[in-house]
Design a protein around this motif. Structure first.
Motif, PDB file in Angstrom:
ATOM      1  N   ARG A   1       8.135  -0.747   6.913  1.00 16.48           N
ATOM      2  CA  ARG A   1       6.945  -0.444   6.148  1.00 16.48           C
ATOM      3  C   ARG A   1       6.365  -1.590   5.514  1.00 16.48           C
ATOM      4  O   ARG A   1       5.177  -1.535   5.563  1.00 16.48           O
ATOM      5  N   LEU A   2       7.464  -2.488   5.008  1.00 17.66           N
ATOM      6  CA  LEU A   2       6.616  -3.520   4.386  1.00 17.66           C
ATOM      7  C   LEU A   2       5.936  -4.403   5.317  1.00 17.66           C
ATOM      8  O   LEU A   2       4.771  -4.918   4.820  1.00 17.66           O
ATOM      9  N   ALA A   3       6.256  -4.717   6.237  1.00 20.86           N
ATOM     10  CA  ALA A   3       5.668  -5.516   7.460  1.00 20.86           C
ATOM     11  C   ALA A   3       4.154  -4.769   7.623  1.00 20.86           C
ATOM     12  O   ALA A   3       3.090  -5.454   7.760  1.00 20.86           O
ATOM     13  N   VAL A   4       4.231  -3.573   7.624  1.00 23.94           N
ATOM     14  CA  VAL A   4       2.688  -2.925   7.775  1.00 23.94           C
ATOM     15  C   VAL A   4       1.911  -2.654   6.739  1.00 23.94           C
ATOM     16  O   VAL A   4       0.529  -2.823   6.753  1.00 23.94           O
TER      17      VAL A   4
ATOM     18  N   LEU B 282       0.886  -1.286   0.004  1.00 22.03           N
ATOM     19  CA  LEU B 282      -0.049  -0.005   0.137  1.00 22.03           C
ATOM     20  C   LEU B 282       0.922   1.239   0.036  1.00 22.03           C
ATOM     21  O   LEU B 282       1.805   1.480   0.660  1.00 22.03           O
ATOM     22  N   ASN B 283       0.364   2.304  -0.824  1.00 23.06           N
ATOM     23  CA  ASN B 283       1.292   3.614  -0.837  1.00 23.06           C
ATOM     24  C   ASN B 283       1.075   4.196   0.236  1.00 23.06           C
ATOM     25  O   ASN B 283      -0.261   3.933   1.173  1.00 23.06           O
ATOM     26  N   ASP B 284       1.784   5.249   0.788  1.00 21.73           N
ATOM     27  CA  ASP B 284       1.942   5.913   2.160  1.00 21.73           C
ATOM     28  C   ASP B 284       0.298   6.757   2.154  1.00 21.73           C
ATOM     29  O   ASP B 284      -0.178   6.973   3.590  1.00 21.73           O
TER      30      ASP B 284
ATOM     31  N   VAL C 188      -2.515   5.968   1.355  1.00 21.16           N
ATOM     32  CA  VAL C 188      -3.842   5.054   1.884  1.00 21.16           C
ATOM     33  C   VAL C 188      -3.741   5.029   3.525  1.00 21.16           C
ATOM     34  O   VAL C 188      -3.149   4.745   3.952  1.00 21.16           O
ATOM     35  N   PRO C 189      -5.344   5.648   3.693  1.00 24.54           N
ATOM     36  CA  PRO C 189      -5.322   5.814   5.000  1.00 24.54           C
ATOM     37  C   PRO C 189      -5.536   4.407   6.094  1.00 24.54           C
ATOM     38  O   PRO C 189      -6.168   4.674   7.164  1.00 24.54           O
ATOM     39  N   TYR C 190      -5.060   3.453   5.561  1.00 22.52           N
ATOM     40  CA  TYR C 190      -5.362   2.264   6.386  1.00 22.52           C
ATOM     41  C   TYR C 190      -4.219   1.190   6.068  1.00 22.52           C
ATOM     42  O   TYR C 190      -3.221   1.632   5.153  1.00 22.52           O
ATOM     43  N   ASP C 191      -4.177   0.046   6.811  1.00 26.16           N
ATOM     44  CA  ASP C 191      -2.696  -1.029   6.618  1.00 26.16           C
ATOM     45  C   ASP C 191      -3.139  -2.086   5.658  1.00 26.16           C
ATOM     46  O   ASP C 191      -4.244  -2.232   5.485  1.00 26.16           O
ATOM     47  N   ALA C 192      -2.330  -2.949   5.816  1.00 25.02           N
ATOM     48  CA  ALA C 192      -2.613  -4.259   4.940  1.00 25.02           C
ATOM     49  C   ALA C 192      -3.572  -5.060   5.917  1.00 25.02           C
ATOM     50  O   ALA C 192      -4.107  -5.927   5.112  1.00 25.02           O
ATOM     51  N   VAL C 193      -3.577  -5.035   7.042  1.00 23.76           N
ATOM     52  CA  VAL C 193      -4.568  -5.826   7.954  1.00 23.76           C
ATOM     53  C   VAL C 193      -5.967  -5.577   7.316  1.00 23.76           C
ATOM     54  O   VAL C 193      -6.744  -6.374   7.094  1.00 23.76           O
ATOM     55  N   GLU C 194      -6.126  -4.130   7.291  1.00 23.53           N
ATOM     56  CA  GLU C 194      -7.285  -3.512   6.888  1.00 23.53           C
ATOM     57  C   GLU C 194      -7.836  -4.069   5.401  1.00 23.53           C
ATOM     58  O   GLU C 194      -8.824  -4.404   4.984  1.00 23.53           O
ATOM     59  N   LEU C 195      -6.722  -3.949   4.456  1.00 17.66           N
ATOM     60  CA  LEU C 195      -6.778  -4.235   3.136  1.00 17.66           C
ATOM     61  C   LEU C 195      -7.323  -5.870   2.968  1.00 17.66           C
ATOM     62  O   LEU C 195      -8.059  -6.352   2.428  1.00 17.66           O
ATOM     63  N   ALA C 196      -6.585  -6.837   3.978  1.00 21.41           N
ATOM     64  CA  ALA C 196      -6.592  -7.928   4.079  1.00 21.41           C
ATOM     65  C   ALA C 196      -8.364  -8.355   4.317  1.00 21.41           C
ATOM     66  O   ALA C 196      -9.163  -9.199   3.765  1.00 21.41           O
ATOM     67  N   ARG C 197      -8.805  -7.670   5.313  1.00 25.21           N
ATOM     68  CA  ARG C 197     -10.145  -7.742   5.838  1.00 25.21           C
ATOM     69  C   ARG C 197     -11.172  -7.439   4.725  1.00 25.21           C
ATOM     70  O   ARG C 197     -12.154  -8.001   4.497  1.00 25.21           O
ATOM     71  N   ARG C 198     -10.751  -6.190   4.166  1.00 28.96           N
ATOM     72  CA  ARG C 198     -11.613  -5.829   2.798  1.00 28.96           C
ATOM     73  C   ARG C 198     -11.846  -6.896   1.517  1.00 28.96           C
ATOM     74  O   ARG C 198     -12.633  -7.009   1.248  1.00 28.96           O
ATOM     75  N   LEU C 199     -10.514  -7.384   1.558  1.00 29.50           N
ATOM     76  CA  LEU C 199     -10.610  -8.373   0.548  1.00 29.50           C
ATOM     77  C   LEU C 199     -11.131  -9.841   0.910  1.00 29.50           C
ATOM     78  O   LEU C 199     -11.999 -10.424  -0.156  1.00 29.50           O
ATOM     79  N   ARG C 200     -10.954 -10.084   2.057  1.00 23.81           N
ATOM     80  CA  ARG C 200     -11.643 -11.246   2.709  1.00 23.81           C
ATOM     81  C   ARG C 200     -13.189 -11.209   2.585  1.00 23.81           C
ATOM     82  O   ARG C 200     -13.916 -12.089   2.019  1.00 23.81           O
ATOM     83  N   ALA C 201     -13.712 -10.039   2.780  1.00 26.06           N
ATOM     84  CA  ALA C 201     -15.015  -9.757   2.535  1.00 26.06           C
ATOM     85  C   ALA C 201     -15.537  -9.793   1.184  1.00 26.06           C
ATOM     86  O   ALA C 201     -16.875 -10.061   0.853  1.00 26.06           O
TER      87      ALA C 201
END
Ligand code: PLP
Length: 380
Positions: A349-352, A298-300, A302-315
């Motif tokens: 940064r990659l981890a987040v 995610l670029n900087d 984007v107002p959320y992190d990869a955990v939130e992106l994972a949640r959105r994709l899982r949905a």
């Protein structure tokens, strides 16, 4: 691993990985059952070792029980004096650091290259001290490390190189297959790897001396001349003939597996290019990426992190996995007083902000299109 989990009224869930086995796998495993050669002796072990070493372009293959035990043996076989230092990326699996620590040595960390996500080869020289004895580059998510600068440093300072190629079977650095560039290399054959044995691994060695030591360490250091008499402490890290039978069938399918991975990488890149909010995997001019797992960062803005992106994709029915958390951020090491005060901004940064998408060998064109549609919808 489930093919696809279907919740009522929803499209099938797309898993992050599915292994690809074939009829030859079944025939080879049946041969083990029919002949009774199910343990760690039998021709599939040597056939698998030889065929994988040949595929990669190394002289010796030593099959072991996992990628983690492969790393343990590769480090141990260097027989370095206690407290020697081994340089490794912080952004990798914990197995790398554990192998160094279990051998009584000191892991020294470097940050990652923000493009390839592999260790930053320009950051290695400044970490070399009079106690440095080895470098452990890790080819990350299918992309090779830029090896020439490391080979130069190794020659200059008389260092060994252990490649961790667990995630990059068949990838190429310039014209060379990864796993054939260093003194030793390690592979994992866990079910999500490009070839699998269920659980399993292999060390490839250039020298006959290393190979002999690795074989001995794998098998409790039994002395050939006197069976239950030990002058060294070894391990039982053996692979079974049953697993090696699976492995041999997988090596034979390697060209097909690589074609699938290359297709997957190209197709994802084509369909996801142009989304401003994310960075995609690269393929440097000197590299052939095998896209073990197709990552997104995610670029900087984007107002959320990869955990939130994972949640959105899982949905939307898409499975993902987070990127690694750097070794310097691991509570288990902090508690031991390791890496205190270390800071590696790229890895942090990659981890987040990083995760990877479904990338299994059995992923279909329509599944891949659905994943891309889900990603596009999230960023629309
Ligand atoms: C880079 C790397 N090295 C080593 C390993 C360890 O392999 P295993 O899970 O077979 O122990 C992994 C596992 O995924 C890995 O990604």
């Amino acid at each position: 691993m489930p093919d696809a989990v279907v919740a009522e009224g929803q499209a099938p869930f797309i898993p992050v990985n599915e292994p690809l086995l074939n009829d030859q796998t079944r025939r080879y495993v049946e041969e083990c059952i029919d002949t009774g050669w199910v343990s760690s002796e039998g021709h599939f072990i040597t056939d698998f070792e030889k065929s994988w070493a040949r595929y990669c372009g190394m002289d010796h293959g030593i099959a072991v029980s996992s990628g983690t035990t492969a790393l343990d043996l590769a480090v141990a076989c260097l027989e370095l004096e206690p407290d020697s230092e081994v340089i490794m990326p912080t952004f990798t699996i914990i197995s790398c650091a554990l192998a160094i620590l279990r051998a009584g040595l000191k892991p020294v960390l470097v940050d990652s290259d923000p493009r390839t996500w592999c260790l930053d080869v320009n950051a290695v020289a400044q970490k070399i001290t009079s106690r440095t004895r080895a470098i452990m580059p890790v080819h990350m998510y299918g992309h090779p490390v830029d090896m020439d600068p490391l080979l130069d440093l190794a020659r200059k300072h008389n260092l060994s190189i252990i490649e961790d190629a667990a995630e990059a079977h068949g990838a190429k650095y310039k014209e060379q297959t990864v796993g054939s560039i260093g003194d030793l290399s390690c592979f994992s054959f866990y079910a999500n790897k490009i070839i699998t044995t269920g659980e399993g691994g292999m060390v490839l060695a250039r020298s006959a001396e290393h190979a002999e030591r690795l074989r001995s360490l794998r098998n409790l250091c039994f002395r050939p001349d006197r069976r239950f008499y030990h002058t060294k402490a070894g391990h039982n890290y053996r692979l079974t003939n049953l697993q090696a039978a699976v492995g041999l069938s997988q090596v034979e399918a390697m060209d097909d597996h690589l074609r699938r991975k290359r297709w997957l990488g190209k197709a994802y890149t084509e369909q996801l290019s142009g989304i401003d909010q994310i960075a995609l995997p690269v393929e440097e001019p000197w590299a052939m990426n095998v896209y073990w797992m197709y990552g997104l960062v995610l670029n900087d803005d984007v107002p959320y992190d990869a955990v939130e992106l994972a949640r959105r994709l899982r949905a939307k029915g898409v499975d993902t996995r987070p990127f690694f958390l750097g070794m310097h951020e691991q509570p288990v090491f902090r508690e031991q007083g390791l890496f205190v005060g270390d800071s590696y901004p790229v890895a942090e940064r990659l981890a987040v902000r990083g995760l990877y998408l479904p990338s299994g060998l059995a992923l279909t064109e329509s599944q891949l299109a659905r994943v891309c549609e889900a990603v596009r919808e999230v960023f629309a």
